[in-house]
Design a protein around this motif. Structure first.
Motif, PDB file in Angstrom:
ATOM      1  N   PHE A  88       0.814  -1.286  -0.060  1.00  0.00           N
ATOM      2  CA  PHE A  88       0.043  -0.002   0.116  1.00  0.00           C
ATOM      3  C   PHE A  88       0.815   1.241   0.068  1.00  0.00           C
ATOM      4  N   ILE A  89       1.849   1.149   1.034  1.00  0.00           N
ATOM      5  CA  ILE A  89       2.614   2.528   0.894  1.00  0.00           C
ATOM      6  C   ILE A  89       3.528   2.678  -0.187  1.00  0.00           C
ATOM      7  N   SER A  90       4.236   1.674  -0.774  1.00  0.00           N
ATOM      8  CA  SER A  90       4.624   1.810  -2.004  1.00  0.00           C
ATOM      9  C   SER A  90       3.876   2.057  -3.185  1.00  0.00           C
ATOM     10  N   SER A  91       2.538   1.640  -3.252  1.00  0.00           N
ATOM     11  CA  SER A  91       1.833   2.125  -4.262  1.00  0.00           C
ATOM     12  C   SER A  91       1.376   3.702  -4.267  1.00  0.00           C
ATOM     13  N   VAL A  92       1.407   4.186  -2.890  1.00  0.00           N
ATOM     14  CA  VAL A  92       1.068   5.585  -2.716  1.00  0.00           C
ATOM     15  C   VAL A  92       2.335   6.371  -3.434  1.00  0.00           C
ATOM     16  N   VAL A  93       3.411   6.009  -3.029  1.00  0.00           N
ATOM     17  CA  VAL A  93       4.633   6.661  -3.645  1.00  0.00           C
ATOM     18  C   VAL A  93       4.620   6.716  -5.002  1.00  0.00           C
ATOM     19  N   GLY A  94       4.329   5.269  -5.549  1.00  0.00           N
ATOM     20  CA  GLY A  94       4.184   5.316  -7.067  1.00  0.00           C
ATOM     21  C   GLY A  94       3.424   6.247  -7.976  1.00  0.00           C
ATOM     22  N   ALA A  95       1.971   6.344  -7.072  1.00  0.00           N
ATOM     23  CA  ALA A  95       1.104   7.132  -7.578  1.00  0.00           C
ATOM     24  C   ALA A  95       1.378   8.562  -7.493  1.00  0.00           C
ATOM     25  N   MET A  96       2.200   9.108  -6.541  1.00  0.00           N
ATOM     26  CA  MET A  96       2.470  10.520  -6.302  1.00  0.00           C
ATOM     27  C   MET A  96       3.610  10.753  -7.420  1.00  0.00           C
ATOM     28  N   ILE A  97       4.561   9.815  -7.728  1.00  0.00           N
ATOM     29  CA  ILE A  97       5.408  10.155  -8.648  1.00  0.00           C
ATOM     30  C   ILE A  97       4.742  10.204 -10.115  1.00  0.00           C
ATOM     31  N   MET A  98       3.821   9.549 -10.318  1.00  0.00           N
ATOM     32  CA  MET A  98       3.143   9.542 -11.772  1.00  0.00           C
ATOM     33  C   MET A  98       2.172  10.990 -11.799  1.00  0.00           C
ATOM     34  N   PHE A  99       1.710  11.310 -10.349  1.00  0.00           N
ATOM     35  CA  PHE A  99       0.938  12.530 -10.402  1.00  0.00           C
ATOM     36  C   PHE A  99       1.606  13.579 -10.741  1.00  0.00           C
ATOM     37  N   PHE A 100       3.172  13.889 -10.377  1.00  0.00           N
ATOM     38  CA  PHE A 100       3.745  14.875 -10.619  1.00  0.00           C
ATOM     39  C   PHE A 100       4.181  15.100 -12.137  1.00  0.00           C
ATOM     40  N   ILE A 101       4.277  13.620 -12.758  1.00  0.00           N
ATOM     41  CA  ILE A 101       4.710  13.546 -14.042  1.00  0.00           C
ATOM     42  C   ILE A 101       3.488  13.986 -15.189  1.00  0.00           C
ATOM     43  N   LEU A 102       2.129  13.785 -14.760  1.00  0.00           N
ATOM     44  CA  LEU A 102       1.325  13.877 -15.579  1.00  0.00           C
ATOM     45  C   LEU A 102       1.294  15.491 -16.156  1.00  0.00           C
ATOM     46  N   PRO A 103       1.345  16.226 -15.335  1.00  0.00           N
ATOM     47  CA  PRO A 103       1.162  17.639 -15.825  1.00  0.00           C
ATOM     48  C   PRO A 103       1.938  18.200 -16.994  1.00  0.00           C
ATOM     49  N   PHE A 104       3.096  17.170 -17.009  1.00  0.00           N
ATOM     50  CA  PHE A 104       4.484  17.578 -18.327  1.00  0.00           C
ATOM     51  C   PHE A 104       3.821  16.721 -19.325  1.00  0.00           C
ATOM     52  N   THR A 105       2.661  16.199 -19.376  1.00  0.00           N
ATOM     53  CA  THR A 105       2.298  15.387 -20.368  1.00  0.00           C
ATOM     54  C   THR A 105       0.747  16.001 -21.293  1.00  0.00           C
ATOM     55  N   ASN A 106       0.264  15.570 -22.122  1.00  0.00           N
ATOM     56  CA  ASN A 106      -1.144  15.790 -22.639  1.00  0.00           C
ATOM     57  C   ASN A 106      -2.260  15.231 -21.982  1.00  0.00           C
ATOM     58  N   LEU A 107      -2.000  14.592 -21.119  1.00  0.00           N
ATOM     59  CA  LEU A 107      -2.867  13.586 -20.417  1.00  0.00           C
ATOM     60  C   LEU A 107      -3.762  14.294 -19.341  1.00  0.00           C
ATOM     61  N   PRO A 108      -4.833  14.123 -18.967  1.00  0.00           N
ATOM     62  CA  PRO A 108      -5.540  14.697 -17.562  1.00  0.00           C
ATOM     63  C   PRO A 108      -4.759  14.245 -16.139  1.00  0.00           C
ATOM     64  N   VAL A 109      -4.916  15.063 -15.488  1.00  0.00           N
ATOM     65  CA  VAL A 109      -4.012  14.879 -14.043  1.00  0.00           C
ATOM     66  C   VAL A 109      -5.054  14.040 -13.150  1.00  0.00           C
ATOM     67  N   ILE A 110      -4.566  12.899 -12.837  1.00  0.00           N
ATOM     68  CA  ILE A 110      -5.492  11.932 -11.947  1.00  0.00           C
ATOM     69  C   ILE A 110      -4.847  12.019 -10.698  1.00  0.00           C
ATOM     70  N   ILE A 111      -5.948  12.204  -9.439  1.00  0.00           N
ATOM     71  CA  ILE A 111      -5.528  12.316  -8.175  1.00  0.00           C
ATOM     72  C   ILE A 111      -5.320  10.825  -7.709  1.00  0.00           C
ATOM     73  N   PRO A 112      -4.626  10.874  -6.872  1.00  0.00           N
ATOM     74  CA  PRO A 112      -4.124   9.227  -6.265  1.00  0.00           C
ATOM     75  C   PRO A 112      -5.581   9.041  -5.540  1.00  0.00           C
ATOM     76  N   GLY A 113      -6.301   7.974  -5.833  1.00  0.00           N
ATOM     77  CA  GLY A 113      -7.277   7.415  -5.033  1.00  0.00           C
ATOM     78  C   GLY A 113      -6.962   6.682  -3.859  1.00  0.00           C
ATOM     79  N   LEU A 114      -7.120   6.983  -2.736  1.00  0.00           N
ATOM     80  CA  LEU A 114      -6.219   5.929  -1.351  1.00  0.00           C
ATOM     81  C   LEU A 114      -7.213   4.699  -1.421  1.00  0.00           C
ATOM     82  N   ILE A 115      -8.477   4.556  -1.706  1.00  0.00           N
ATOM     83  CA  ILE A 115      -9.149   3.212  -1.490  1.00  0.00           C
ATOM     84  C   ILE A 115      -8.463   2.259  -2.697  1.00  0.00           C
ATOM     85  N   PRO A 116      -8.519   2.451  -3.762  1.00  0.00           N
ATOM     86  CA  PRO A 116      -8.054   1.667  -4.883  1.00  0.00           C
ATOM     87  C   PRO A 116      -6.366   1.395  -4.529  1.00  0.00           C
ATOM     88  N   LEU A 117      -5.761   2.490  -4.221  1.00  0.00           N
ATOM     89  CA  LEU A 117      -4.402   2.358  -4.033  1.00  0.00           C
ATOM     90  C   LEU A 117      -4.105   1.428  -2.854  1.00  0.00           C
TER      91      LEU A 117
END
Length: 447
Positions: free
Chosen positions: A316-345
């Protein structure tokens, strides 16, 4: 239609009926049939209640997390999307669910893919996704229902099959399988663990100094880690927000109680799983012997949690870390920004953690969890433009298989029209035929 919808929206009843049929097929005495059926249902309800408690506790942590760390974007929420899909395609969804379950049984009966998918709410979510995406692709009426039902039944069979080689490493047998639509990330996390980890260094063998030996108790270690997470998040978040959620209670006390509530839900899940498995696995042998030879029940992800509780938390903790990394990468792409959802994570991250631990130990759990978390943000971001055309621009599905199914069908239709969907149907049929022929050849060679 309402009965069909209600039936598939009550997985405890489905599980109970499966147990009933299996015990009757085994010709168990009436008393055994009665107790086995009811214990299966009660065990399922216990672990479902634990999951609901966990979701409720994460429901307060999520908004605080977004506020504390200033995250903004779209939150993946299966329930939000499915509500709109039901409004637009309610009848089609119900029929796809019913026929999809029938296709799943037929596939298990006549092919070498022997998994019967028993996680009702995921069947509901996938039927809604398929109805919406196929409807937008120009499918209507009987065509939409039959194509959707076949795809649903196929996904219900293939998803557990993909995960099973890794699932078997955890359980040590082939009695149960993964009935949770995130096979893409579960399998990839397991492969990451295998490639870069060391399975001999299991999360369950972490050495703890005698002075803090209480960490060996999974309940205590979970409680302490979650108390720290809640305290840090709540103290960093806006005070007014936390006070509103707590009803005016002291922030520190509110954080501690929510963390311990999460822990209580986790303990309840473990107890319910043990109770349910004690009944459903023997009962399912009756179905395997009499109705669907060698059938394997595919059950919801918390069933795997008791096999490696430390990996649950680390995943769970590692997945949150991975989600946050991708969250900060998305603004530099043409994709929508997705907020890490803690329940699926939590749920997917925990499952990925247990599977990755079996292939790669502690290092595998951490690396596999990070990749899992990153994909749980990236895939919904790729799916969202497809759903946006359906009128679901403010939400998206959170589990990997939903995203992959929507992406495949949506983009196949965009590029080559309805023909693309039928090509997908053909490829799936070819998979079942080839795998079944190959399996029969192996059986003949061993005789």
């Amino acid at each position: 239609m309402n009965f069909i919808y209600s039936f598939f929206n009550q997985p405890a009843i489905i599980i109970g009926l499966i147990a009933l049929v299996g015990l009757v097929a085994l010709r168990r005495p009436f008393s055994k049939v009665l107790t086995g059926t009811f214990k299966t249902v009660v065990g399922f309800l216990i672990f479902s209640s634990g999951g609901a408690i966990i979701s409720g506790a994460l429901g307060t942590l999520g908004p605080a997390f977004e506020n504390a760390f200033g995250v903004q974007g779209v939150i993946p929420t299966n329930e939000a999307v499915i509500g709109e899909a039901e409004r637009l395609f309610g009848t089609e969804m119900s029929l796809i669910m019913a026929l999809g379950f029938l296709f799943n049984i037929l596939i298990a009966r006549f092919t070498s893919t022997k998994y019967i998918f028993l996680t009702g709410h995921h069947v509901l979510f996938m039927s809604g996704l398929l109805a919406a995406v196929l409807g937008t692709a120009g499918f209507t009426g009987v065509e939409l229902i039959l194509v959707g039902a076949f795809l649903l039944g196929s996904f219900m069979s293939i998803s557990p099959a993909i995960v099973q080689p890794f699932y078997r490493r955890v359980t040590g047998n082939n009695n149960i399988a993964m009935g949770h639509f995130s096979a893409v990330t579960y399998s990839l996390a397991s492969l990451i663990g295998k490639w870069f980890g060391n399975k001999e260094n299991s999360t369950e063998n972490i050495k703890v100094p005698q002075s803090i030996s209480f960490f060996r108790d999974n309940t205590i270690s979970t409680a302490i880690v979650m108390v720290i997470i809640y305290l840090v998040t709540f103290l960093l978040a806006d005070k007014d927000l936390i006070m509103e959620m707590s009803g005016g209670d002291n922030i520190v006390m509110f954080a501690i109680v929510e963390a311990l509530t999460f822990t209580a839900g986790f303990v309840i899940v473990l107890q319910g799983v043990r109770m349910m498995l004690a009944e459903i696995v023997p009962a399912f042998k009756g179905i395997s012997e009499k109705l669907v030879p060698d059938a394997v029940p595919a059950l919801d992800v918390p069933v795997i949690f008791p096999y490696a509780p430390n990996a649950v938390l680390l995943g769970f903790i590692s997945s949150v870390v991975g989600a946050m990394i991708m969250f900060f990468i998305l603004p530099f792409t043409n994709l929508p920004v997705i907020i890490p959802g803690l329940i699926p994570l939590f749920f997917i991250g925990a499952g990925a953690g247990v599977l990755a631990n079996a292939t790669g130990g502690v290092r595998g759990t951490i690396l596999g969890g990070i990749v899992n978390g990153a994909l749980l943000i990236l895939l919904p971001a790729i799916l969202l433009p497809v759903l946006g055309e359906l009128g679901f621009a403010n939400s998206t599905f959170g589990d990997a298989d939903f995203a992959m199914a929507g992406i495949a069908i949506g983009y196949l239709y965009q590029f080559i029209g309805k023909v693309g969907v039928y090509i997908l149907v053909g490829l799936i049929l070819l998979y079942f035929i080839v795998s079944t022929i190959r399996d029969h050849k192996k059986q003949a060679e061993t005789k």
